[in-house]
Structure formats: C-alpha cells, structure tokens
Design a protein around this motif. Structure first.
Motif, short mmCIF file in Angstrom:
data_model
loop_
_atom_site.label_atom_id
_atom_site.label_comp_id
_atom_site.label_asym_id
_atom_site.label_seq_id
_atom_site.Cartn_x
_atom_site.Cartn_y
_atom_site.Cartn_z
N THR A 266 0.85 -1.19 0.00
CA THR A 266 0.00 0.00 0.00
C THR A 266 0.89 1.24 0.00
OG1 THR A 266 -1.69 -1.25 1.20
CG2 THR A 266 -1.96 1.13 1.13
N SER A 267 1.54 1.47 -1.12
CA SER A 267 2.40 2.65 -1.23
C SER A 267 1.57 3.92 -1.34
CB SER A 267 3.31 2.52 -2.46
OG SER A 267 2.55 2.32 -3.64
N GLU A 268 0.25 3.80 -1.46
CA GLU A 268 -0.62 4.98 -1.48
C GLU A 268 -0.67 5.67 -0.11
OE1 GLU A 268 -1.79 2.29 -4.75
OE2 GLU A 268 -1.47 2.01 -2.60
N TYR A 269 -0.30 4.95 0.96
CA TYR A 269 -0.19 5.60 2.26
C TYR A 269 0.94 6.62 2.21
CZ TYR A 269 0.96 6.33 7.18
OH TYR A 269 1.25 6.91 8.39
N VAL A 270 0.64 7.88 2.51
CA VAL A 270 1.62 8.94 2.29
C VAL A 270 2.52 9.19 3.50
CG1 VAL A 270 0.06 10.04 0.64
CG2 VAL A 270 0.07 10.82 3.03
N GLY A 271 2.31 8.43 4.60
CA GLY A 271 3.18 8.56 5.75
C GLY A 271 2.67 9.48 6.83
N ARG A 272 1.44 9.94 6.71
CA ARG A 272 0.87 10.83 7.74
C ARG A 272 -0.34 10.18 8.39
NH1 ARG A 272 2.56 14.67 3.89
NH2 ARG A 272 0.61 14.54 2.71
N CYS A 273 -0.35 10.19 9.72
CA CYS A 273 -1.47 9.67 10.48
C CYS A 273 -1.49 10.37 11.83
CB CYS A 273 -1.36 8.15 10.67
SG CYS A 273 0.00 7.64 11.73
#
Length: 332
Positions: A274-281
């Motif tokens: 899931t490289s669509e996760y941009v790293g922000r949560c």
C-alpha cells in the motif's frame, strides 16, 4: 497496486477458520445533495491543524470507537452534532460500538452529517456478540463520502467465525476513490473491536483473519488491505498479529484514548503493498478541538478518532511487492 474491476462480493469462500459472506443490508435512502466541505460547526476551522484537508489528490481514512452509541447518545443533540462534525472531515470512517437495537440510530446520525449539504452514506454489519454469555451485542459500520468514494453494502462482508474464537467477527468493506484523472485508489478495510478480557487469544486469531482476508482479496486482484479499529493493545503488544511479515502499525506514540494514557486504536498495513499511504497519520484530540473539559470530552467517547492519509490515485508498488502473491507466513 494492480488496477482491478470493482464489483460486489457475491461469493461464499471458505478460508482458514471462517467464511466470507456478502452483505444483505439494504442501503438507507438519504438526501443526495452537492457536497459542501465547509462545515457549519466548530471542527472544520481547526481541521488543518488537526488533520489534512481533503483534496482531489488524497483520501482521509479513519476509525472511531463511539463508546456505546445507543438511545442516550443519539437523543443528545450536542453529542450528535459533534459526531457529525468529526465524520465530515473523513472520506471514510470505520465505526465501532454501535449498541442500539433500533436500526434507525446510525441513519439519524448520518442525516445530521448531511444537513450541511454533504453526501455521506453508510454500510453497517448485523448485530454481533456472544449472546449466550451476557447478551451484549454491537455493530460495526463504515460511513463514507459518496462524492469522493464508491462503496456500499454490496461491497462488504462479515468474516464468519464458526469456532467462536472472537467475541465480534470483523466487518470488511471495499472502497474506491472517485478521481478526476488517473487510476482510482481501491482498498479494503477490516473493521475490528477486540474484547479486552481475551485480548491475547483474539490478537493471535486476528493474525489469521488478516492473512485470510488478504489472500481472499488478493485472489480478487486487491492487495491494499488495512486492518483498523479498537485493538485494546498497544503497537508493541500485538502478539502474532504484530508478527506478520511486512505488516506495521501506523499509530506508534500518540495516545488514542480520551484520557491520553493508552495507544489502543490503530491501522495495520503493509507499506510495500500500500504505497498509497503517504506517511501521515494521527488522532483528533476531542478536548482540544472542541475546547472541552475532561467530563464533556468523555461524554463523546473514551476513544479519540484516528486518521491516516492516502493518495486518491493508484501508485506503483515496490518491485518486491509485485513479484508475486503477498507472503502470508507468520513468524511463531
């Protein structure tokens, strides 16, 4: 990930300890109006400091344990309006702990969400729980913005548990972004609320659930699978669930309960697939956002909403991820 057709789950498939069933629930008829992203309440003016604004290039996914959404809460206009404000900043929000027997409860909440011209709908599970023990049951749900996501009851299913290993069987929903150009991001969400009294057993069973659901989804062409919800365990206490190769919890150090003492709600995914996760949560601190004291904050819930940001368009996965089917062996 791979681009796939988006179609309803209509099959019965035995995998591992359970079966995956198509949902029977009929959609609730709600007014369809043009979406208005500027809310009339208090949350949106602060949203840019709490959670990324929704744009054509992103999708905001969240999870929120409502702490017994039933007759008392749904009859409190103050609580309902605050819940509506929270929902409006998400593209899809997984909900846990809907305890009302009245099946209009969530419909009433979504009607409030849509009063400002938004276009949200929902899918909801059947009532789930071990009636033989204490009679307590609850429902899972996904509330989603129809202007930005495709979804619905025909794209969801419950993970069956014939051996009764879990107090509440997970509820899976499929969604796909509606983007102006490019391939839309499609993904599957596993909504879960563990039982704190049997947390060690349930976390190990959930590892099998995750592996089985991911294998089933991959067979349909989908490799973006995210488990989210109330795990009742910290990111370093996930037992077998935390040992699936490549699977990582996203919320690491931020407390997710209202009192700010525990990190028990989370997202789990494989960032290579899931490289669509941009790293922000992160979380939405209800007390700070709504300027509430501890008593009023807990009047909403003992949990905070959690969020994660994804690209609205499909992105190429890493080479290791596209070489073959995901590795689902679990280290013991």
């Amino acid at each position: 990930m791979r681009s796939i057709p988006f179609y309803p789950v209509m099959v019965l498939l035995l995998v591992g300890f359970g079966a995956y069933l198509g949902c029977d629930h009929s959609p609730i008829d709600l007014p369809l109006q043009n979406v208005n992203h500027e809310s009339s309440g208090q949350l949106d003016p602060l949203a840019e400091f709490v959670i990324p604004q929704r744009t054509p290039s992103n999708i905001i996914v969240g999870s929120f344990n409502l702490q017994r959404l039933g007759p008392t809460k749904i009859s409190d206009p103050w609580v309902v309006e605050k819940f509506a404000e929270i929902i409006r900043v998400f593209d899809v929000l997984a909900l846990q702990e809907i305890t009302s027997v009245d099946q209009r409860t969530l419909a009433l909440l979504v009607e409030q969400v849509n009063r400002n011209g938004a276009n949200y709908a929902y899918t909801i599970s059947e009532r789930i729980g071990r009636e033989a023990t204490n009679g307590y049951r609850e429902q899972y749900a996904f509330v989603y913005d129809q202007n930005r996501l495709e979804g619905g009851p025909q794209y969801c299913y419950k993970v069956e548990d014939p051996q009764d290993l879990l107090h509440r069987e997970p509820f899976v929903g499929r969604f796909r972004s509606r983007v102006v150009s490019g391939a839309p991001f499609s993904f599957s969400l596993i909504n879960i609320h563990t039982d704190p009294d049997e947390i060690d057993t349930e976390l190990d069973v959930l590892a099998d659930v995750f592996v089985n659901v991911r294998q089933f989804e991959y067979a349909q062409g989908e490799d973006d699978v995210v488990l989210l919800g109330d795990l009742n365990a910290g990111p370093n206490q996930l037992r077998k669930l935390g040992s699936i190769p490549g699977i990582l919890p996203l919320v690491i150090s931020q407390p997710t309960n209202t009192r700010g003492t525990r990190t028990i709600d989370n997202f789990l995914l494989d960032p290579q697939l899931t490289s669509e996760y941009v790293g922000r949560c992160g979380t939405i601190d209800l007390a700070k956002v709504f300027n509430l004291g501890p008593t009023d904050a807990e009047r909403l819930s003992d949990h905070l909403p959690i969020w994660a940001e994804f690209s609205s368009a499909e992105l190429r996965t890493y080479q290791a991820a596209v070489a073959g089917i995901p590795t689902d062996s679990v280290r013991r």
